[in-house]
Design an enzyme around this catalytic site. Structure first.
Site, short mmCIF file in Angstrom:
data_model
loop_
_atom_site.label_atom_id
_atom_site.label_comp_id
_atom_site.label_asym_id
_atom_site.label_seq_id
_atom_site.Cartn_x
_atom_site.Cartn_y
_atom_site.Cartn_z
CD GLU A 30 -2.23 -1.71 2.51
OE1 GLU A 30 -1.40 -1.54 3.42
OE2 GLU A 30 -3.22 -2.44 2.61
CE1 TYR B 271 7.59 0.44 -3.18
CE2 TYR B 271 5.72 1.91 -3.08
CZ TYR B 271 6.80 1.30 -2.47
OH TYR B 271 7.06 1.53 -1.14
#
Length: 161
Positions: A116, A128
């Site tokens: 998250e 990411y």
């Protein structure tokens, strides 16, 4: 053998190594420098003692410069946190930590990895995405900001092979 990595004006960084329970206090200090609601040394100690948790650390001159920590459940894992000392951000520390961690998790039989991230954290989102994570969903008002307002968390995931 640790392979140093050098950047102009920066100290040598050692190769990523396994995060260990004795790293708990340093993890708490580093976490507090980067998050509005940091975890305590005892919380890190409990996580690092848990066989389902594993992580990588990277050091500069014998001091913790960054770390990543995940928890596994069967063949899935969730990245719980990743932190890099501010002066070493955007210099490849996060990339090295994630690459080492993906390799470790894959060797442990993990096939799917989640995390998250605050939807406003542009640098983390770029990191990411470079490592193959894609958006899987959103948690509305998930994070509490220092001013008490709320921020959405993007749920990201990727397959490991």
């Amino acid at each position: 053998m640790k392979q140093p990595l050098f950047w102009p004006g920066q100290p040598a960084l050692a190769a990523p190594r396994a995060l260990r329970p004795p790293d708990s206090a340093a993890c708490a200090v580093l976490h507090a420098s980067s998050f509005a609601h940091p975890w305590s040394a005892s919380e890190f100690e409990a996580l690092l003692a848990d066989p389902a948790c594993s992580g990588e650390a990277i050091e500069a001159k014998g001091r913790l410069a960054g770390f990543i920590l995940s928890r596994r459940a069967v063949d899935e894992a969730e990245i719980l946190t990743i932190v890099v000392v501010s002066r070493w951000r955007r210099l490849g520390c996060g990339q090295r930590l994630i690459a080492a961690h993906l390799s470790r998790l894959s060797a442990l039989g993990v096939t799917k990895l989640f995390l998250e991230v605050d939807e406003a954290n542009v640098a983390a989102l770029a990191l990411y995405r470079r490592h193959g994570f894609t958006e899987q969903g959103m948690r509305k008002a998930y994070y509490v900001k220092p001013d008490g307002s709320r921020a959405n968390a993007l749920i990201m995931g990727r397959e490991l092979t």
